[in-house]
Scaffold this active site. Structure first.
Site, PDB file in Angstrom:
ATOM      1  N   LYS A  84       0.855  -1.187   0.000  1.00  0.00           N
ATOM      2  CA  LYS A  84       0.000   0.000   0.000  1.00  0.00           C
ATOM      3  C   LYS A  84       0.888   1.233   0.000  1.00  0.00           C
ATOM      4  CE  LYS A  84      -4.386   0.856   2.308  1.00  0.00           C
ATOM      5  NZ  LYS A  84      -5.074   0.726   3.584  1.00  0.00           N
TER       6      LYS A  84
HETATM    7  C1  E4P Z   1      -8.315   1.594   3.786  1.00  0.00           C
HETATM    8  O1  E4P Z   1      -7.642   0.713   3.344  1.00  0.00           O
HETATM    9  C2  E4P Z   1      -8.189   2.190   5.133  1.00  0.00           C
HETATM   10  O2  E4P Z   1      -7.614   1.247   5.991  1.00  0.00           O
HETATM   11  C3  E4P Z   1      -9.490   2.550   5.787  1.00  0.00           C
HETATM   12  O3  E4P Z   1     -10.604   2.175   5.060  1.00  0.00           O
HETATM   13  C4  E4P Z   1      -9.523   3.864   6.471  1.00  0.00           C
HETATM   14  O4  E4P Z   1     -10.799   4.120   6.961  1.00  0.00           O
HETATM   15  P1  E4P Z   1     -11.142   5.183   8.104  1.00  0.00           P
HETATM   16  O5  E4P Z   1     -11.541   6.441   7.462  1.00  0.00           O
HETATM   17  O6  E4P Z   1     -12.298   4.552   8.849  1.00  0.00           O
HETATM   18  O7  E4P Z   1      -9.903   5.326   8.958  1.00  0.00           O
END
Ligand code: E4P
Length: 216
Positions: A84
């Site tokens: 990522k």
């Molecule tokens: C995506 O891969 C992220 O881990 C995640 O969806 C972040 O979401 P949040 O806005 O609830 O922190």
């Protein structure tokens, strides 16, 4: 549309990793920090639990640092680890270089159509638009997903759209209606996808009636 679980919590992953509809895991440095583990150790343990794609995020901000971390993370389980990368100039450069090395990538923190386009052009395997954070700040996440799906289809980009920052069942349903490839869903929303009050009351009445015919 595929469903992934968005968590670094091992119990949550254990609960869903054998169910028929959860196909992968996404994590981020904040989710891992919440579990009190090191980034690498957390990914190692998750990789032992699940066989689908696991997004593991780099924490370096410079290109060389990202590439170094990417190689290390990917080596944990090459068949499953997706690296990522942040939506930055260095992140997109890393994305293109990793594509040449056949290392799958997920460009995260996508909040606009132009950012998604850059991820498509940088050969990202996945791009992650964040719905909840957009809605929290007064933008229209559904409109963004619709536009990203349209541009992907216009040009036949192979990048898969992972809808992230999901806050509700309605978010998941909207992503499916709009043609997203994947939604990565937190535990508390995943558990709600299956239930409906009419299913519950229907099951109760079927069970009661079945009881009546037990000795017939
Ligand atoms: C995506 O891969 C992220 O881990 C995640 O969806 C972040 O979401 P949040 O806005 O609830 O922190």
């Amino acid at each position: 549309m595929q469903l992934f679980i968005d968590t670094a919590n091992l119990k949550e992953i254990e609960e869903f990793c054998h169910c028929p509809y959860v196909k992968g895991v996404t994590t981020n440095p904040s989710l891992i920090a919440k579990e009190g583990r090191s980034q690498e150790e957390a990914i190692r343990t998750i990789a032992q639990l699940i066989d689908g794609p696991i997004s593991a995020e780099v924490t370096a901000t410079d290109l060389d640092g990202m590439l170094l971390q990417a190689e290390k993370l990917h080596a944990i389980k090459p068949e499953n680890i997706v690296v990522k990368l942040p939506m930055t100039a260095a992140g997109l450069e890393a994305c293109r270089l990793l594509a040449d090395r056949r290392i799958p990538t997920n460009v995260t923190l996508c909040f606009s159509l132009s950012q998604a386009l850059l991820a498509f052009e940088s050969k990202a395997t996945y791009v992650s638009p964040f719905l909840g954070r957009l809605d929290d700040n007064g933008w229209d996440s559904a409109r963004l997903i619709e536009e990203i799906v349209r541009v992907k289809r216009n040009y036949g980009y192979p990048t898969k759209i992972i809808c992230a920052s999901i806050r509700s069942v309605q978010h998941v349903e909207t992503c499916a209606l709009l043609g997203a490839d994947i939604a990565t869903v937190p535990y508390k929303v995943l558990t709600k996808l299956l239930s409906h009050p009419l299913t519950e009351s229907g099951l109760l009445s079927f069970a009661k009636d079945a009881e009546k015919t037990r000795n017939v």
